[in-house]
Design an enzyme around this catalytic site. Structure first.
Site, PDB file in Angstrom:
ATOM      1  N   CYS A   1      55.274 -32.536  20.899  1.00  0.00           N
ATOM      2  CA  CYS A   1      56.538 -33.013  21.462  1.00  0.00           C
ATOM      3  C   CYS A   1      57.025 -32.058  22.548  1.00  0.00           C
ATOM      4  O   CYS A   1      57.135 -30.854  22.323  1.00  0.00           O
ATOM      5  CB  CYS A   1      57.591 -33.136  20.367  1.00  0.00           C
TER       6      CYS A   1
ATOM      7  N   LYS B   1      49.026 -32.999  15.274  1.00  0.00           N
ATOM      8  CA  LYS B   1      49.122 -33.876  16.440  1.00  0.00           C
ATOM      9  C   LYS B   1      49.427 -32.992  17.635  1.00  0.00           C
ATOM     10  O   LYS B   1      50.421 -32.258  17.631  1.00  0.00           O
ATOM     11  CB  LYS B   1      50.214 -34.934  16.265  1.00  0.00           C
TER      12      LYS B   1
END
Length: 347
Positions: free
Chosen positions: A111, A150
């Site tokens: 992110c 991720k």
């Protein structure tokens, strides 16, 4: 037993079973993939792996906000995504998530938002692979569940062809065997989170090369994949899984209703969009009976009839009516009137 429970009941065990579900997954998306969204998506697909919004380890450990881990049993297989950069804190948060009953613990290293950077987690951790290794090792020691990552292919001026394989080497040495790679760089300065999803070019061949270089790792690809056709192309190219984000949210019928048949090889007839609404009705009714607002659930359903006659009326009625005080199932029925046809009368 309500409509969801009739169609689900798949409880993925740690390890192989949840990895099989990762053949297709819905990305963790802040403010979108909450428990109501996941409950709805589970009606559409029994097999697709679902992810929570990112939950920060400090919120769980320091803030004791255990309610953030709440989810329904019908959501399985479901993974929790944690954000953080302190190994001990992430380990403690991992214990909490394990006790809550999740099937997988995922660490966010992708992110690019400013608030994530200020907390030293998310994509900025691509610059600190050794720290990521320490984090996932601590998480792995705290649970028997799969610990996954991720990530992006790199950030800012990093050379992805150099940093990505080194990053994968580091987390593999720390015990990670499954990773989801967003096939774009993240620019931590100069681009907004939205721009970071659209402007940096997609580099799918690099992710395919990582699968060849790390055949023992389960590698899923993410970024710009907007259809099941595109997902199948990525699987045919050698990736172990595909993660879809906004397309699965904005066009859930096109992505998720056909997923079990096309991606997982099931031979059962998929629900229609109208049947899915009826299957989901008991969940909505229960939410309302517990004092919840209709909009909290139906905001995740606005794209269900995308591309179908009456879709605009469906969205308008739900958008306007579901936010009103006391709105109930009559609003849902009024919205359905816009998308029903005479052939749907029996549904």
């Amino acid at each position: 037993m309500d409509g969801i429970e009739k169609r689900t009941g798949l409880r993925a065990a740690p390890g192989q079973a949840v990895a099989e579900s990762a053949r297709l997954s819905v990305a963790p998306m802040i403010d979108w993939t909450d428990r109501h969204c996941r409950a709805f998506h589970r009606v559409l697909s029994r097999r697709t792996l679902l992810y929570t919004e990112m939950i920060t380890a400090p919120a769980l450990v320091r803030g004791q906000a255990r309610h953030l881990l709440d989810f329904g049993e019908t959501e399985h297989p479901v993974a929790v995504q944690l954000g953080g950069s302190d190994p001990a804190e992430l380990a403690e948060a991992t214990v909490m998530a394990t006790d809550a009953g999740y099937d997988e613990i995922n660490l966010n290293v992708g992110c690019p938002s400013d608030r994530v950077q200020s907390g030293c987690f998310g994509a900025v951790l691509m610059e600190r692979p050794a720290l990521v290794g320490d984090c996932v090792a601590a998480m792995g020691h705290a649970t028997q569940l799969p610990v996954t990552v991720k990530c992006r292919i790199g950030v800012d001026d990093q050379v992805p062809e150099e940093v990505l394989p080194a990053f994968l080497e580091t987390i593999r040495a720390a015990g990670v065997r499954r990773v989801i790679i967003h096939a774009r760089k993240a620019w931590l300065q100069g681009l907004s989170p939205k721009e970071n999803r659209e402007i940096p070019p997609l580099e799918y061949p690099l992710v395919h090369a990582m699968k060849r270089a790390f055949p023992d790792m389960h590698i899923s690809i993410n970024g710009g994949i907007a259809s099941l056709d595109a997902a199948q192309e990525q699987l045919a190219a050698g990736t172990d899984g595909v993660m879809i984000g906004r397309a699965a949210y904005n066009q859930p019928a096109q992505i998720l209703l056909e997923a079990d048949r096309r991606i997982f090889g099931e031979d059962t007839e998929p629900l229609t969009a109208l049947e899915a609404v009826e299957q989901f009705r008991p969940y909505i009714a229960r939410h309302l009976s517990e004092g919840g607002r209709l909009h909290s659930v139906t905001r995740h359903m606005l794209g269900l009839f995308s591309g179908r006659p009456g879709a605009r009326g469906w969205r308008r009625v739900l958008s306007e009516g579901a936010t009103r005080p006391g709105a109930g199932l009559e609003v849902l029925d009024a919205a359905l009137d816009h998308v029903r046809t005479p052939a749907d009368a029996a549904i």
